[in-house]
Every structure is written in C-alpha cells, then in structure tokens.
Design an enzyme around this catalytic site. Structure first.
Site, mmCIF file in Angstrom:
data_model
loop_
_atom_site.group_PDB
_atom_site.id
_atom_site.type_symbol
_atom_site.label_atom_id
_atom_site.label_comp_id
_atom_site.label_asym_id
_atom_site.label_seq_id
_atom_site.Cartn_x
_atom_site.Cartn_y
_atom_site.Cartn_z
ATOM 1 N N GLY A 8 0.836 -1.204 0.000
ATOM 2 C CA GLY A 8 0.000 0.000 0.000
ATOM 3 C C GLY A 8 0.865 1.245 0.000
ATOM 4 N N SER A 10 1.574 3.421 -2.403
ATOM 5 C CA SER A 10 1.413 4.440 -3.449
ATOM 6 C C SER A 10 0.874 5.772 -2.933
ATOM 7 C CB SER A 10 0.490 3.917 -4.560
ATOM 8 O OG SER A 10 -0.800 3.653 -4.048
ATOM 9 N N ARG A 11 0.169 5.756 -1.790
ATOM 10 C CA ARG A 11 -0.468 6.998 -1.333
ATOM 11 C C ARG A 11 -0.345 7.153 0.176
ATOM 12 N NH1 ARG A 11 -6.472 6.668 -3.094
ATOM 13 N NH2 ARG A 11 -6.195 4.523 -2.457
ATOM 14 N N TYR A 154 -12.734 -3.103 11.264
ATOM 15 C CA TYR A 154 -11.369 -2.542 11.212
ATOM 16 C C TYR A 154 -10.674 -2.715 12.562
ATOM 17 C CZ TYR A 154 -7.775 0.914 9.831
ATOM 18 O OH TYR A 154 -6.604 1.552 9.518
ATOM 19 N N LYS A 158 -7.223 -4.913 13.023
ATOM 20 C CA LYS A 158 -5.987 -4.317 13.532
ATOM 21 C C LYS A 158 -5.599 -4.922 14.883
ATOM 22 C CE LYS A 158 -5.211 -1.621 10.047
ATOM 23 N NZ LYS A 158 -4.116 -1.973 9.121
ATOM 24 N N ILE A 187 -4.598 10.763 11.214
ATOM 25 C CA ILE A 187 -3.501 11.287 10.391
ATOM 26 C C ILE A 187 -4.113 11.850 9.107
ATOM 27 C CG2 ILE A 187 -1.333 10.721 9.216
ATOM 28 C CD1 ILE A 187 -1.183 10.236 12.261
#
Length: 243
Positions: A8, A10-11, A154, A158, A187
C-alpha cells in the site's frame, strides 16, 4: 541488493514511508499498490528524486496466489536481492454500525489487513530467518488498540495484527529480526479526508491531526539499527488521544 517493501505504498502514509526510507537508507524501495497506478508512479518519481532506486509491484495483498506469483517472479529476476525491511501498510476501511454490517464489508477488511499480513510476511519469513536479519513493521491503528464504534471490522482486524506482532516477535527475535506495530491515530490522508477535523480535534490533546511524515519518521526509526532492541511493541502515534 538490499530492499525494503512497503505494501500500500502508493499513497498517504505508505507514500510518506517510501520517500522517507529513500532519504534515510540505502535500500532499493519496492512500492506495492493494488489499483492506482498513477499514484504508484508518482511515489516512484518521488523516491527517485531522492537519488535512490525503486520499482513498483502490483498485487492485492489479500490474494495469496497473486502475492506468491508477483513476488516469486520478482525474486527469480533478482536472485541476489534480499528484502530486509517489510512494512505491512496496506489496509482498507468499510465503516458502518455492526448491526447493519454486510458480510462483504467484514470479509474485505479482514482479508486485506489480516490475510494480507500473512500472505506477504510468510513469503519472506524463511528468507529473513536464513539471512539472520529483518525488520517488520505492521501498520495498525488506534482502533485496534482501543476499539472505535462504527469500525468493528477494522478494529478487529488491527487488533488481530497486534496479537500477531507480539507472537511473531518472540518466534524470530533470536535471528535478529524485529517485529513491531505502529498505531496511528487521526492522520491527514485519503482515509481521513472526509472526517470532520474541526469536531474531532476537540478530543485530541495535541489539538490537531497528525501528518503522514510523522508516522514515516517513526517507521524509519524502527527499521534502523538504533531500534534493534525494540521488538514486539505497539507504538502509539496519536497526539495523546489514547495513551
């Protein structure tokens, strides 16, 4: 050739980690992405602008056949390459109240975070053990530490990775492989773009969202020699929202 792979990458936080690794280390950076090729190529250009080498690898971390095929082909083409650093950053959210959560929303989040961790890490584990060195950083979340309403899937995914981090760290520590988790709070990134920042910062002691760069700095510390005695830890980076 010593390499660092960021899933992950790329961004957002993944991109920041790739660029910071290029700044602080001599690793050849492997930028994994699943769908957004343009973003991956932008990250590649940013890494190369640091004067370092990199390449992009397209695969869905949740698909073990694809992971093995792409990484296997890459390893065959680069027989002398050694992946010393693995940052398991790929993750998705499918938020909603549990009472209305569809099986697909549960499964996709679990597949990407939990099975994605297994698929990519297991590909490199024996190689790292033979090499007697490795740095694995798993990106988790404040949701996995304290639980977040509206994110049962989620939070569960996690939290599972936190348990896996602590267990794997104990299995491989003798071979100089560290395994740690980084748990960001809010973030600034694509993932938080639609959140009401003004409302949410009222709950954050630091009174702001964090920057992807700040997370990248922490990840780079954990993969450095300075962090060689830190393993099995979950390091919160959340402005004091949950400490």
């Amino acid at each position: 050739m010593k390499c660092a792979l960021v899933t992950g990458g790329s961004r957002g936080i993944g991109r920041a980690i790739c660029v910071q690794l290029a700044q602080e280390t001599d690793y050849h950076i492997l930028i994994n992405y699943q769908g957004n090729q343009q973003a991956a190529e932008e990250t590649l250009a940013l890494v190369k602008a640091q004067g370092k080498t990199a390449e992009i690898l397209k695969f869905n971390v949740a698909d073990k056949v694809a992971v093995d095929a792409v990484l296997g082909a890459w390893q065959t083409e680069n027989p002398d390459a050694v992946v010393e650093v693995l940052v398991n950053n790929a993750g998705i959210t499918r938020d909603g109240l549990f009472m209305w959560m569809e099986p697909n929303d549960w499964n996709q989040v679990m597949d990407t975070s939990v099975n994605g961790f297994y698929n990519v890490t297991s590909f490199f584990m024996q190689k790292m053990l033979r090499n007697r060195f490795g740095r694995i950083v798993n990106m988790v979340s404040v949701s996995g530490v304290k639980g977040t309403p509206g994110q049962v899937n989620y939070s569960a995914a996690k939290a599972a990775i936190i348990g896996a981090t602590k267990a794997l760290a104990q299995e491989v520590a003798k071979r100089k492989i560290t395994v740690n988790a980084v748990a960001p709070g809010f973030i600034k990134s694509d993932m938080t773009a639609e959140l009401d920042e003004t409302e949410l910062i009222k709950n954050i002691p630091a009174n702001r969202f964090g920057e992807a760069q700040e997370v990248a700095d922490l990840v780079c510390f954990l993969v450095s020699k300075k962090a060689s005695y830190i393993t099995g830890e979950v390091i919160n980076i959340n402005g004091g929202i949950y400490s």
